[in-house]
Motif scaffolding. Structure first.
Motif, PDB file in Angstrom:
ATOM      1  N   GLU A 168      -3.065  -1.489  10.051  1.00 36.67           N
ATOM      2  CA  GLU A 168      -3.930  -2.384   9.267  1.00 36.67           C
ATOM      3  C   GLU A 168      -5.394  -1.985   9.387  1.00 36.67           C
ATOM      4  OE1 GLU A 168      -0.885  -6.207   9.718  1.00 36.67           O
ATOM      5  OE2 GLU A 168      -2.510  -5.884  11.154  1.00 36.67           O
ATOM      6  N   ALA A 212      -4.392   7.219  -2.131  1.00 30.68           N
ATOM      7  CA  ALA A 212      -5.451   6.426  -1.515  1.00 30.68           C
ATOM      8  C   ALA A 212      -6.507   6.071  -2.542  1.00 30.68           C
ATOM      9  CB  ALA A 212      -6.092   7.211  -0.365  1.00 30.68           C
ATOM     10  N   LEU A 228      -5.920   1.156   7.272  1.00 32.06           N
ATOM     11  CA  LEU A 228      -5.877   0.898   5.833  1.00 32.06           C
ATOM     12  C   LEU A 228      -7.110   0.126   5.364  1.00 32.06           C
ATOM     13  CD1 LEU A 228      -2.091   0.029   5.318  1.00 32.06           C
ATOM     14  CD2 LEU A 228      -3.274   2.175   4.813  1.00 32.06           C
ATOM     15  N   ILE A 229      -7.578  -0.822   6.164  1.00 28.65           N
ATOM     16  CA  ILE A 229      -8.800  -1.539   5.801  1.00 28.65           C
ATOM     17  C   ILE A 229      -9.983  -0.574   5.777  1.00 28.65           C
ATOM     18  CG2 ILE A 229     -10.508  -3.157   6.741  1.00 28.65           C
ATOM     19  CD1 ILE A 229      -8.343  -5.108   7.298  1.00 28.65           C
ATOM     20  N   ARG A 257      -9.742   2.650   5.219  1.00 27.01           N
ATOM     21  CA  ARG A 257      -9.510   3.501   4.056  1.00 27.01           C
ATOM     22  C   ARG A 257      -9.991   2.833   2.776  1.00 27.01           C
ATOM     23  NH1 ARG A 257      -3.504   5.294   1.930  1.00 27.01           N
ATOM     24  NH2 ARG A 257      -3.497   3.121   1.250  1.00 27.01           N
ATOM     25  N   GLY A 258      -9.929   1.503   2.765  1.00 27.09           N
ATOM     26  CA  GLY A 258     -10.378   0.759   1.596  1.00 27.09           C
ATOM     27  C   GLY A 258     -11.888   0.607   1.493  1.00 27.09           C
ATOM     28  N   GLU A 265      -6.353  -7.065   0.299  1.00 28.65           N
ATOM     29  CA  GLU A 265      -6.459  -5.909  -0.591  1.00 28.65           C
ATOM     30  C   GLU A 265      -5.802  -4.662  -0.010  1.00 28.65           C
ATOM     31  OE1 GLU A 265     -10.597  -5.398  -1.197  1.00 28.65           O
ATOM     32  OE2 GLU A 265     -10.804  -7.056  -2.630  1.00 28.65           O
ATOM     33  N   ASN A 266      -5.763  -4.551   1.322  1.00 30.86           N
ATOM     34  CA  ASN A 266      -5.416  -3.264   1.924  1.00 30.86           C
ATOM     35  C   ASN A 266      -4.244  -3.274   2.886  1.00 30.86           C
ATOM     36  OD1 ASN A 266      -7.870  -1.462   1.072  1.00 30.86           O
ATOM     37  ND2 ASN A 266      -8.777  -3.373   1.785  1.00 30.86           N
ATOM     38  N   CYS A 267      -3.736  -4.431   3.276  1.00 32.37           N
ATOM     39  CA  CYS A 267      -2.790  -4.480   4.394  1.00 32.37           C
ATOM     40  C   CYS A 267      -1.390  -4.928   4.017  1.00 32.37           C
ATOM     41  CB  CYS A 267      -3.357  -5.359   5.507  1.00 32.37           C
ATOM     42  SG  CYS A 267      -4.824  -4.644   6.269  1.00 32.37           S
ATOM     43  N   GLN A 280       0.819  -1.205   0.000  1.00 33.63           N
ATOM     44  CA  GLN A 280       0.000   0.000   0.000  1.00 33.63           C
ATOM     45  C   GLN A 280       0.857   1.260   0.000  1.00 33.63           C
ATOM     46  OE1 GLN A 280      -3.525  -0.327  -0.157  1.00 33.63           O
ATOM     47  NE2 GLN A 280      -2.740  -2.378  -0.601  1.00 33.63           N
TER      48      GLN A 280
END
Length: 702
Positions: free
Chosen positions: A331, A33, A334-335, A337-338, A307-309, A28
């Motif tokens: 984590e 973003a 970011l999750i 944010r996704g 997908e995000n971490c 990431q």
């Protein structure tokens, strides 16, 4: 799977790991973003945020104004200005915890409707370990696995031990315990084991490698810590809730501390039991779906994680650069944010973990957490993060800087006292001044501010105690109203004494981090024992000396000021005995016999904890294996070899330790001689090489 060989021993038909089903985990960016539309937070969540953060701001402004009035409405010196700033920051920090506790009174968190129908979510129970006691971890996994199977969900869950252990003897104990665990759970629930050759990125890298190799096999993963235990009904309910909420990325429980025998461990678990629920309700209320993740006892949707971490390497040198240490906060952010929801459900009971057994053990763990949280300075500004996630980062950073700020405020206060005692005040600082400037310090208002600060500091504990007293079930489970109240008073007193020692320990840690010293990665201590008096004084004589100097000075020059600093000075003067007693099982068990600092799990242990303890006792003799048993005990070498996952090395690139280990084994005349010649790297190479294990077979007795 062309490049991987699963080494099966004679008579072993099942591999230690399932067939690989990889998921891609892209790294990431913190500068770009994804474009995601988020659902609006509920009205109740916004009200909780207004109470928490709006209340904290209002109280902080009020504290600032009152402190200005203490100085007569104006700051007349540099030291007064410093004290005003430091007081405002610490007052605001206390105000934030108090206002967050008030938001818990609204009881927003409602239990989601129980999902009906067949459970289709396939969940991996992940147990990452790093040189842990194999009997404890496998005992807990056996209890949880058996009880899940008894409820008819053995096909919906799988156990996966993810080892990063470096010590060869501990590795052998792990594989021996794993073989026994797998046999005990055969036909009930699948059990897998994998050890990484290189523990890149520590726990975060451990989980990432699992996802990249087997992630597509599972819908969700329930991440444990090595001392985690969870009730099977809680795990099944979590899976149902995630299945019923397709956008839920992380579901975090509120782990309760249990199993502690020492004074310090029992102090922590009592505090968590009495006050933790109120604090958790307040946190859940204001964070809503912008929640946090604490690294364990949480259910994670594997696809959202993949997908995000994929965590990036942070720029710069250690300790702020490199791999992300406190990966869980990042984590979660970011999750979220996704576009996935991250939620904590405080009503999910039946989630437990252990606690550090002593003050110094807590300090060792805190050293690693301090570095990880301060490292978030490089993450808090990442693109696309939700503001509640930035707030989580800020609170984590502040929790480790606050000790330094508190100490600085004490030092400035002492400097002001010394200035007032030594220097003659200047009533006419200007050359042509008609009226004098009288020094102003409103002592009565200062006492009022002190009382208000103390009240806000104790408010979360008072609300937790009140909630426990009003709950008939919890009050009885903790020994009744009198024992509960006396226990709370004991906890407040002892916590106040330990606080200044922890303050200096954290200040030292922050200083080390800012000087560039990395914390490393060491196994945690989970058993307690009272340290010798000599060690206690060696570790804490500086803390005691720091208290003696101002205590003598104030007693001689300004005895009335001793009252202000007495909570700090007493704790530091008693640092050595307090630290020694903190790790004492005798004191802890003595309080238990008196019915003090007891938690419900001690009076009526849940079935899963009882079974985990019994299983640990059964695994203990199984785990009493040593490297020389590879030769003495038939089958041990084969069961260990069955766990190895081999990747062929090109000719000429074989690891040097394997080559030297082979030469030493071939030259040795006995197993004793061979093991005495092998160093740690060579012994590890032997345990990782089926051919070298077979080479040891020539020493087996006929």
């Amino acid at each position: 799977m062309d490049d991987v060989t699963h080494h099966g021993a004679l008579g072993t038909s099942m591999a230690a790991v399932p067939p690989e089903q990889p998921l891609i985990m892209p790294t990431q960016s913190l500068h770009e973003a994804p474009k995601v539309r988020f659902r609006q937070a509920s009205l109740l969540t916004w009200v909780a945020r207004l109470i928490t953060f709006g209340g904290a701001v209002a109280l902080t402004v009020f504290g600032f104004q009152q402190m200005m009035l203490v100085f007569g409405g104006q700051v007349n010196s540099f030291l007064q200005g410093c004290l005003l700033v430091l007081f405002t920051v610490t007052f605001g920090w206390i105000a934030l915890s108090a206002s967050a506790a008030l938001s818990s009174l609204m009881r927003f968190a409602r239990r989601p409707k129980r999902a009906e129908g067949e459970l289709t979510l396939r969940t991996a129970l992940l147990m990452p370990v790093y040189s842990e006691d194999a009997a404890t971890t496998c005992g807990a996994l056996l209890a949880m696995g058996e009880m899940i199977a008894e409820r008819g969900h053995g096909d919906d869950f799988e156990i996966f031990i993810l080892s990063d252990t470096r010590d060869p003897e501990t590795w052998l104990q792990e594989t021996t315990a794993y073989a026994a665990l797998r046999e005990k759970l055969r036909g009930k629930i699948n059990v897998w084991y994998r050890r990484r050759e290189k523990n890149v990125a520590k726990k975060a890298g451990n989980l990432q490698e699992f996802v990249e190799r087997w992630g597509a096999r599972y819908d969700a993963m329930l991440v444990f810590d090595a001392d985690s235990v969870m009730d099977p009904d809680t795990m099944i309910e979590m899976a149902r809730r995630m299945q019923a909420a397709p956008n839920l990325g992380i579901l975090q429980t509120v782990p309760m501390l249990c199993g502690g025998r020492t004074l310090f461990a029992r102090l922590q678990q009592f505090a968590g039991c009495v006050y933790g629920a109120a604090i958790a309700r307040g946190t859940a209320a204001w964070q809503g779906n912008d929640g946090n993740y604490w690294g364990h006892n949480a259910l994670i949707r594997v696809r959202a994680f993949a997908e995000n971490c994929g965590l990036p390497l942070l720029p710069g040198r250690l300790p702020f650069g490199g791999h992300v240490m406190s990966h869980d906060f990042v984590e979660a952010a970011l999750i979220r944010r996704g576009g996935w929801d991250v939620r904590m459900d405080p009503d999910l009971e039946g989630s437990w973990e252990g606690s550090p057994p002593s003050l110094l053990d807590l300090s060792v763990r805190d050293r690693r957490w301090a570095q990880g949280n301060l490292q978030h300075i490089k993450v808090i500004g990442a693109a696309g993060l939700r503001w509640p996630n930035r707030a989580h980062f800020g609170i984590g950073i502040g929790s480790y800087l606050m000790s330094t700020i508190w100490l600085a405020m004490i030092i400035v206060g002492l400097a002001l006292t010394g200035q007032a005692l030594i220097l003659q005040p200047q009533y006419f600082p200007q050359t042509f001044q008609m009226f004098p400037e009288w020094p102003v310090f409103d002592a009565e208002r200062m006492w009022y501010l002190f009382a208000l600060s103390l009240g806000m500091l104790l408010l979360p504990k008072a609300l937790g105690l009140l909630s426990a007293l009003l709950s008939t079930r919890k009050r009885r489970a903790m020994g009744g109203a009198i024992r509960l109240t006396v226990g709370a008073l004991t906890e407040v007193l002892l916590s106040a004494l330990y606080a200044p020692v922890l303050m200096l320990l954290q200040v030292s840690q922050v200083a080390e981090i800012l000087m560039g010293r990395d914390s490393g990665w060491s196994a945690q201590s989970r058993e307690g024992a009272a340290m010798p008096w000599s060690e206690a004084f060696t570790r804490h004589w500086k803390h005691m000396a720091i208290a003696i100097v101002p205590a003598i000075g104030l007693a001689y020059l300004a005895p009335e000021q001793l009252l202000w600093l007495s909570p700090v000075l007493v704790g530091l003067l008693l640092a050595a005995p307090l630290s020694r007693w903190s790790g004492s099982p005798e004191i802890g068990q003595g309080l238990k016999r008196l019915g003090l600092l007891c938690i419900p799990e001690e009076r009526r242990a849940p079935e899963v904890l009882t079974r985990a303890d019994s299983a640990r006792e059964a695994f203990t003799p199984i785990c009493e294996v040593h490297l020389r048993d590879l030769v003495a005990r038939p089958g041990l070498s084969d069961s260990h070899a069955a766990t190895l996952i081999l990747r062929p090395q090109p000719r000429g690139e074989e690891h040097l330790a394997r080559l030297t280990a082979r030469a030493k084994i071939e030259a040795a005349e006995s197993a004793e001689e061979a093991f005495s010649w092998l160093d740690r790297a060579e012994t590890t190479a032997v345990l990782g090489s089926p051919d070298l294990l077979e080479a040891l077979g020539r020493f087996k007795p006929a």
